[in-house]
Each structure stands twice: as structure tokens, then as C-alpha cells.
Design an enzyme around this catalytic site. Structure first.
Site, PDB file in Angstrom:
ATOM      1  N   ARG A 264       1.005  -1.385   0.023  1.00  0.00           N
ATOM      2  CA  ARG A 264      -0.471   0.019   0.156  1.00  0.00           C
ATOM      3  C   ARG A 264       0.691   1.876  -0.389  1.00  0.00           C
ATOM      4  O   ARG A 264       1.548   1.141   0.307  1.00  0.00           O
ATOM      5  CB  ARG A 264      -0.742   0.331   1.372  1.00  0.00           C
ATOM      6  CG  ARG A 264      -2.113  -0.319   1.139  1.00  0.00           C
ATOM      7  CD  ARG A 264      -3.470  -0.180   1.768  1.00  0.00           C
ATOM      8  NE  ARG A 264      -3.093  -0.373   3.094  1.00  0.00           N
ATOM      9  CZ  ARG A 264      -3.703   0.716   3.998  1.00  0.00           C
ATOM     10  NH1 ARG A 264      -4.748   1.138   4.406  1.00  0.00           N
ATOM     11  NH2 ARG A 264      -3.263   0.443   5.652  1.00  0.00           N
TER      12      ARG A 264
ATOM     13  N   SER B 115       7.675  -4.731   7.259  1.00  0.00           N
ATOM     14  CA  SER B 115       7.340  -5.932   8.059  1.00  0.00           C
ATOM     15  C   SER B 115       7.064  -7.314   8.485  1.00  0.00           C
ATOM     16  O   SER B 115       7.063  -8.253   8.196  1.00  0.00           O
ATOM     17  CB  SER B 115       5.302  -6.506   8.458  1.00  0.00           C
ATOM     18  OG  SER B 115       4.679  -5.240   7.920  1.00  0.00           O
TER      19      SER B 115
ATOM     20  N   ASP C  54       5.246  -3.467  11.149  1.00  0.00           N
ATOM     21  CA  ASP C  54       4.038  -2.725  11.066  1.00  0.00           C
ATOM     22  C   ASP C  54       3.210  -3.286  12.652  1.00  0.00           C
ATOM     23  O   ASP C  54       2.295  -2.514  12.923  1.00  0.00           O
ATOM     24  CB  ASP C  54       3.155  -4.251  10.616  1.00  0.00           C
ATOM     25  CG  ASP C  54       3.126  -5.305  10.583  1.00  0.00           C
ATOM     26  OD1 ASP C  54       4.082  -5.741  10.847  1.00  0.00           O
ATOM     27  OD2 ASP C  54       2.700  -6.687  10.442  1.00  0.00           O
TER      28      ASP C  54
END
Length: 888
Positions: A520, A584, A638
Site C-alpha cells: 500500500r 513488516s 507494522d
């Protein structure tokens, strides 16, 4: 013709028979409906038998058969050498009249005594064999091994049984004796036993029909039409109890004076009116009443009436059968009538033969009508123009009467011309069928026992969870200490994020979010002041598997291409915006904007990245593109992004938790405990990287064979073992491995492993959440779609679905409780925010409850991170910019 005139009311035209057929179809509908069943005459009782034998039944069983003209006990051995074979031995026992009409206790003591005698003869008193109980009376069932007697019929009238469960009564009688043990697994109506017996030889058999002492039928009905049982999928056998057809007055126009007289003299006046017009118990008596009346009117025997002819029961149904034999019938008539003392002439014999024919023909015609209604229902259920089916038939009248079967078949074919019906005589009565039902029930209970045993490993006790919590605490301490940090598996990485947002953050920030299957890019506009607002724009890009597992350069070029597209999309390519990079994967940070990738997880495998600074790799990618410039301020895990997002809403938030594709957590630790970073003052967020918990073997005692299988075949065998037990990327795989094991063991899918089921990752975790979310409502529909797509399996197999749900629920519960035990070992309180798996139907509920149980002294609020970790990355970037400006 004189007799035809006399008995014209018993001769039914096809028009009348079609009318009776339509009436019975309406009665069936009423019996199946929740609203009309209480007042319906035809009870349409669910039997909880869901399929005919599938050929996999095996074992040693006992069948009891009570309800017809005698009481029979069978031992049925079903074996599987080359093909399924059935061996049967049986004994017939008398049931004296005084026992049939005495107390229920005496009746069941008698049954238990006969069973004891049979087991003695078979030398099996020491074995606890599964028993199927064929009980040929209307019973309400809510499960297979229960039968609540609604009403006695035929010759039986034992007191204290109506309204009671016959399984309990029989068990009580067996226990009272104490000399053997039996496991009654199924109560089976004789019609069902007959259908199952014939179904063993002909898989098309879906109707069971009895025309003997009494009459009744059962058939396989669609679950969607059975209001009285939950669930819409698959089929269930319905015991129509059609003997009671007409009890509400719906047959009054075709009942004759003789039918009314029979009813008045019966044990159960007003009940089982259809049965009294049709079945063997009453047929001889009907003929006798007609002969008496005709003799009184001088139409027979020159008006002679003898005491024998006036005696109830003197003219039996077996006499009707004998008289109707084509060759010796008239001689038999002479013989029988002579015994009754009426000195018959040749004409008398012909007349009596004609009376017998009319009465027995009416019976066959009426049965053809009601059977026709069932056949039409089956045809409509299947939505076919022409029905091909088999009817399993049993009963003394059908078997012994010389013309009955032929007449029944002929009339049925005439009334239901668009059906191709095969009538199959049940050679061995209903006992073999009862053994089949028992075999299926036994197989299921055995399977459930083994399934429960296997899945028990997934149910962790409170003590085990406390143990996990304690071990995690020890692992955390090892990760924080300088001398053990190198060898520690739970890395406890410092993130250089030293505080949560304080509300003064302001500006426009870019955020990247890489770590799952999607990538994203976000633009986050943060405005502080009286009205704090956060405005977000984002675009999601896919990362093809070949990029995830290609070279590092290809991966970062792909990322930069996506960023470029986003900047164009937002029209902000000229501005040099500060950027936060949510990455992450386990990173060793040396500062806020430097993170060395320790190792890839979650299916990523890009080369030349491990051991490198990912911020440097990103900056290099941007340079290669030569299109725009960005100010990379922070690299963020994350979990930290999630914690920051939630802390912006709730300042008490000091733990970030991810349970999604992977699983991890971070929390605010005191600087004095973080030996890897200089300084004692304040706090810093530590990224635990708890996915690697257990990589040193400390969880081996609770890892199942399925966890080990998933690990062995993963991209990073031996690593991230804890994550593989609880995260979304692997739960579906665990279930798939369980399904394969259960299929190999013959519990599921008839032992056939489809090619699809062998495919890794075919069983996605989202299936689990669909299945669990819909568990009561659309469970079976979603399960069908998934089972059909994944396992290439037949639709509508109830048993499989139920076992299946059990598997899913347990695997899911196990994952949640494990996650929680570890969460508590962090010892910190405050909200946290799970992701994908937490939107799982029961995941969050179980998790919150387990947190309460394991950390009773912590008051924990859970806050779901609505905006994922991207907003958090922007906030960290904002905090980083603020701190950087303060330093300058």
C-alpha cells in the site's frame, strides 16, 4: 356380479384412487410442516437416518426386531474381504399375548431375557456389541438412539410405554439383569430397516414399504422440506406412519360399514384407520364380517350361521391367501369353510373367493395410491420428468398372498405412469437394515471418538497456557540482555520509537506498507490544533509471487514503480515529502531510519536483501528511477505502526499486536531494560518478533504432528514456528493437513483424497473465517462451495460437514489461546489492535476471554486499528520530523 353389487363400495375406480393419492400428498405436506404437524394425522416422523448404506459398513452387530407377528433377534457380521459380505444368524422368540397387553416393564424384561438367551447361544455375553433396535411403532426421535413411543398399534397395548423412550426402558431392563452389556445405537422403524436392507443391494432404493401385520412406508426426503429438523442440506429418511391416514376423517367417504365395525372392535378405536382397511391383521376379519352379513341376508351358505363363523379371529388373513391361490384356491375355500361348519356349496366357494379378491385387491389399490404420492414427491424433489427408483418391500401379506404383489405393482404403474419403479423384496426382513443403520451409527461414533482424540492436542489447558506465558517471559528477557541477545530466538528489537503521538503532529506524509500479499502507498494529511484530523488517501498494489521470490533489485524497483504511480495519481510528484516505511519483517534497527533485514518471513524470498539496510535499498531504487525524491525518515515495523495508529486515538495504548498473514507484537519497554541501546531514561518501543518463539524447541511439547508437517514444507523450515501455529498464512494449511490425515484414516470424503486437496495452500484461511462466521446460518452453503472447490467432493454430505466444523473450530481456538498466552508474557497492559484473523468470527471473542483468564490483574482494552499501520507510519514520521527539528 351379485357380490360386486353387494361390495360395490369396496371397488375403487382409478379416479377415486388418484383422489386418495392427492389427499395423501396433502397429508404428507402437513406432517412435514412445523405449523400443521401437531394436528396432522400422518405424522411424517424424522428418523435421523441420513443416507442408505454406502458399502463401507463393517463390523459385528446385533439387531432386535419387535413389532410384527413375532420377535426376532439377529447377529449380523458385515465384512470386507474383496467385497462386502453379510453373514446372519437369527432366532425367533414368542411374545405371548399377556406380555403384549401387560406392563411395559414386563415387556422389556422379556426382550432383555430373550437377548440374554441369544447372546448365550452365540457365546458373546462378554462382548459389548452395538445393537440396532427395529421397533415397528410410531416413535418421535430427536436423535438416532432415542425413540419416544407415540402410540401402540397392531396387537400391542403394554402399559406405561407411550410417551417414554424405549431405549431407556430396554437399557434399564438389561442393567437390571446385570449378566451382559449392550450398546443400543439406533432405534429403527421396520420400514427404515427394510429400505436399508434393500439399499444394501440396490443403491437406488429410497423407499421402504411394509405390508404385513400392519402397514407403513418411509422414504428419503430433502432436508429443506423437513421443518422439524434444523438444517437444509442433504436428505433424511422420513417414517410416514401412514397407517394413521384417515384418522382425521379424510377417508370417511370410502370407508365401509365393515371398516367401521372392525374399528369398533379393535384395541385402538378411531386410530390407524388406513391400516385397518389394508393390513394383514384385519383382512381376514374384514372378510369374516362380510361373510356373516351375507349369510344373514341369505346370500351365502343358504343362510346358515355357525358359532365358529361368529367368532372374532376365526377367519384369518392366511386363509384369504390360501383361498386366492389360482389352482387349489377353491379346494382350500371348501376346506376352510367346512372347518367353520357352514357346509359350503361349490357356488359358495366361488363367492367367498370373490369376496377375498375384492378385499385384498382394495388393499393393494389403496397402498398403490399412497405409494404413488410418495413417488410423485420424490420425482418433484429431484426435478426430473421421469423417476427411476427402487422400493424395498417386506411384510407377510406382500410375501404370502399369491396375487398381492402383482396387483400392487400393476396399479402403482398405472397411477404413476412417469415413474420406473423396481420393487425389491427384502429377503432378510428389516434386521439386516437395522444392522446397517447401526453400522453407520457405530462408524460415526468411532470416528467422532478418534477425531476428538486427535483434536484434543489442540485444546490447551489453563496450565499449559500459563506455561507458554512463562516461557515467553524467559525468551523476552534473553532477547533484551546483551550477553544472550545473539543466541536469543525472540529478538526483542529496539525500534528507536521513543514515544507515542502527543497530538502536536502536523503536515503531509507519505507512508509505504509492505509485509503481506499487498503493498500500500498512502498520503496522510495530519492536522493538529483544536480539531485534530487525519485525512488519508491510499492505493493498493499487488506483489506478484515472482517479484516476492526474485532479486532484491526487482522487488525495490517494483515498489518504486508503485510509488511513482501513486504520486502521479495524487498529483504530488514535485514535492519532497517525508516518508515512513512500514516494513513488516524482522529488522535490526540502528536508528529510526536504518533497518537491517534479518530474515524474510511470510513467503518473501527476494535475494540480496538479508543483512542489508532496507532504507538504503529503497533510496537506491528511487535514485535508479531518477523521477522524484523522497525524504525517508523512519522504517517502522507494522506492529509499531498499529500501536501508533491506536495511540493517536487512545494515549493509553502501549502494545501493538498483529494477527494476520503473520503474527507479531511490540510494546513500550523501559530503556533501563534494553541493554542493546545506550541510555537509561524514558521508554522505547521494542518489536518482539515473537513469530520465532519456539525456534529453539521450547514449544515442542505442544506442537502437533500437523504443525510439524506445515513447518517441514514451508519456505523457511524450522523458523517462525510460533507464527506457523497461529497466523493466517498457515491456519488453512494446518486444516488441510488435518483433512488429509482424516481422509487417509477414512473419516472424511469416503477416504478419497482429491488432487486439489493435495495442493498446498489451496485451503485458504479466509475459508475458515467464512465457515466459522456463517457457522449456524449459511455454514453449510459456504462449506459446500469450499468443499466442492477444494476437495472436489460431493455435495450434501452432512456427516463430513459436522466433523469438518469441529476441526476448524478447534484449530482456530488453539491459535487464539496460544497468541494470548504469549501476549500476556509481555506483561504490559493497554489496548492492542489485531488485524485479519481478528475479524474472524470467534477469534477476538476467545482471545479477549483468554486474556482475562491469564492476566487477571491487568485491565486490558482492545482497540481495533481501523486504518492499519499506514497511518501509524505517518505518525512516527511526524514524530521523527518533530524530534529532528527540535534537535536542529
Amino acid at each position: 356380479s351379485q357380490i360386486d353389487k353387494y361390495l360395490y363400495a369396496m371397488r375403487l375406480s382409478d379416479e377415486t384412487l388418484l383422489d386418495v393419492m392427492a389427499r395423501f400428498r396433502r397429508e404428507m405436506k402437513n406432517g412435514l410442516s412445523r405449523d400443521f404437524n401437531p394436528t396432522a394425522a400422518v405424522k411424517m416422523l424424522p428418523t435421523f437416518v441420513r443416507s442408505i448404506p454406502d458399502g463401507s459398513e463393517k463390523g459385528d452387530f446385533i439387531a432386535l426386531d419387535l413389532g410384527g407377528s413375532y420377535f426376532r433377534i439377529l447377529r449380523v457380521k458385515v465384512s470386507h474381504e474383496k467385497k462386502q459380505t453379510v453373514q446372519m444368524e437369527s432366532e425367533i422368540y414368542n411374545t405371548p399375548e399377556d406380555i403384549m397387553h401387560g406392563s411395559g416393564t414386563r415387556l422389556f424384561d422379556h426382550v432383555a431375557e430373550c437377548l440374554g438367551d441369544f447372546m448365550e447361544k452365540q457365546q458373546i455375553k462378554d462382548k459389548k456389541l452395538p445393537v440396532g433396535f427395529t421397533f415397528s411403532f410410531p416413535c418421535r426421535q430427536s436423535k438416532l438412539d432415542e425413540g419416544i413411543l407415540i402410540t401402540w398399534t397392531k396387537r400391542f397395548k403394554a402399559s406405561g410405554v407411550e410417551g417414554a423412550d424405549v431405549v431407556r426402558l430396554l437399557n434399564k431392563a438389561i442393567k437390571k439383569r446385570g449378566d451382559y452389556d449392550a450398546d443400543i445405537m439406533a432405534v429403527v422403524n421396520d420400514t427404515v430397516g427394510t429400505m436399508m436392507t434393500c439399499g444394501f443391494d440396490d443403491q437406488r432404493c429410497e423407499v421402504g414399504l411394509i405390508i404385513g401385520t400392519g402397514t407403513n412406508a418411509c422414504y428419503m426426503e430433502e432436508m429443506r422440506h423437513i421443518d422439524l429438523v434444523e438444517g437444509d442440506e442433504g436428505r433424511m429418511c422420513i417414517n410416514t406412519e401412514w397407517g394413521a391416514f384417515g384418522d382425521d376423517g379424510s377417508l370417511e367417504d370410502i370407508r365401509t360399514e365393515f371398516d367401521r365395525e372392525i374399528d369398533r372392535g379393535s384395541l385402538n378405536p378411531g386410530k390407524q384407520l388406513f391400516e385397518k382397511m389394508v393390513s394383514g391383521l384385519y383382512m381376514g376379519e374384514l372378510v369374516r364380517l362380510i361373510l356373516v352379513k351375507m349369510a344373514k341376508e341369505g346370500l351365502l351358505f343358504e343362510g346358515r350361521i355357525t358359532p365358529e363363523l361368529l367368532t372374532k379371529g376365526k377367519f384369518e388373513t392366511k386363509h384369504v391367501s390360501a383361498i386366492e391361490k389360482s389352482k387349489e384356491g377353491l379346494n382350500k375355500a371348501k376346506e376352510i369353510l367346512t372347518r367353520l361348519g357352514v357346509e359350503p356349496s361349490h357356488e359358495d366357494c366361488i363367492a367367498v373367493q370373490h369376496v377375498c379378491t375384492i378385499v385384498s385387491f382394495r388393499s393393494a389399490n389403496l397402498v398403490a395410491s399412497t405409494l404413488g404420492a410418495i413417488l410423485n414427491q420424490l420425482r418433484d424433489n429431484k426435478g426430473v420428468g421421469r423417476l427411476r427408483t427402487t422400493v424395498g418391500v417386506d411384510g407377510s401379506l406382500y410375501k404370502m398372498h399369491p396375487q398381492y404383489a402383482r396387483r400392487l405393482h400393476k396399479t402403482t404403474r398405472r397411477l404413476v405412469p412417469d415413474s420406473e419403479v423396481r420393487f425389491l423384496l427384502s429377503e432378510s426382513g428389516s434386521g439386516k437394515g437395522a444392522a446397517m443403520v447401526t453400522a453407520v451409527a457405530y462408524r460415526l461414533s468411532e470416528q467422532h471418538r478418534l477425531i476428538d482424540e486427535t483434536l484434543a492436542e489442540f485444546k490447551l489447558t489453563h496450565e499449559q497456557l500459563l506455561q507458554v506465558k512463562k516461557r515467553m517471559r524467559a525468551e523476552m528477557e534473553a532477547g533484551l540482555k546483551k550477553k544472550t541477545h545473539e543466541t536469543a530466538k525472540v529478538k526483542m528489537l529496539p525500534t528507536f520509537v521513543r514515544s507515542t503521538p502527543d497530538g502536536t503532529e502536523n503536515g503531509d506524509f507519505l507512508a509505504l506498507d509492505l509485509g503481506g500479499t499487498n503493498f500500500r502507498v498512502l498520503l496522510v494529511k495530519i492536522r493538529s490544533g483544536k480539531r485534530r484530523t487525519v485525512e488519508m488517501h491510499n492505493k493498493i498494489y499487488a506483489i506478484p509471487i515472482e517479484v516476492m521470490q526474485g532479486t532484491g533489485e526487482e522487488l525495490f524497483d517494483h515498489i518504486v514503480t508503485c510509488i511513482s504511480d501513486f504520486l502521479d495519481y495524487m498529483g504530488i510528484k514535485g514535492a519532497r515529502l517525508p516518508l515512513g516505511f512500514t516494513f513488516s519483517f524482522p529488522c535490526k534497527q540502528t536508528s529510526l531510519d536504518a533497518g537491517i533485514l534479518l530474515n524474510w518471513t511470510k513467503g518473501f524470498k527476494a535475494t540480496d536483501c538479508e543483512g542489508e539496510d532496507v532504507v538504503y535499498l529503497l533510496r537506491e531504487g528511487i535514485k535508479r528511477r531518477e523521477e522524484f525524491d523522497l525524504d525517508v525518515v523512519a522504517v517502522v515495523n507494522d506492529t509499531v505502526g498499529t500501536m501508533m495508529t491506536c495511540a493517536y486515538e487512545d494515549p493509553n495504548c502501549e502494545i501493538g499486536l498483529i494477527v494476520g498473514t503473520g503474527s507479531n507484537a511490540c510494546y513500550m519497554e523501559e530503556m533501563r531494560n534494553i541493554e542493546m541501546v545506550d541510555g537509561e531514561q524514558g521508554r522505547m518501543c521494542v518489536n518482539t518478533e515473537w513469530g520465532a518463539f519456539g525456534d529453539n524447541g521450547c514449544l515442542d511439547d505442544i506442537r502437533t504432528i500437523y504443525d510439524k508437517a506445515v513447518d517441514d514444507f514451508s519456505l523457511n523450515a524450522g523458523k517462525q514456528r510460533y507464527e506457523k501455529m497461529i497466523s493466517g498464512m498457515y491456519l488453512g494449511e494446518i486444516v488441510r493437513n488435518i483433512l488429509i490425515d482424516f481422509t487417509k484414516r477414512g473419516f472424511l470424503f469416503r477416504g478419497q483424497i482429491s488432487e486439489t486437496l493435495k495442493t498446498r495452500h489451496i485451503f485458504e484461511t479466509k475459508f475458515l473465517s467464512q465457515i466459522e462466521r456463517d457457522i449456524w446460518r449459511a455454514l453449510l452453503a459456504s462449506l459446500e462451495i469450499i468443499l466442492v472447490s477444494v476437495c472436489g467432493f460431493l455435495k450434501g454430505n452432512e456427516r463430513i460437514k459436522n466433523d469438518f466444523i469441529l476441526v476448524l473450530t478447534l484449530v482456530n481456538r488453539d491459535a487464539v489461546q496460544m497468541a494470548v498466552a504469549v501476549l500476556h508474557s509481555t506483561g504490559a497492559a493497554g489496548p492492542s489492535s489485531p488485524t485479519a484473523l481478528v475479524s474472524f468470527h470467534s477469534f477476538s471473542r476467545i482471545m479477549h476471554q483468554t486474556v482475562k483468564d491469564l492476566a487477571p490483574n491487568c485491565d486490558v482494552t482492545f482497540l481495533l486499528s481501523e486504518d492499519g499501520s499506514g497511518k501509524g507510519a505517518a505518525l512516527i514520521t511526524a514524530v521523527g520530523c518533530r524530534l529532528r527539528e527540535a534537535e536542529q
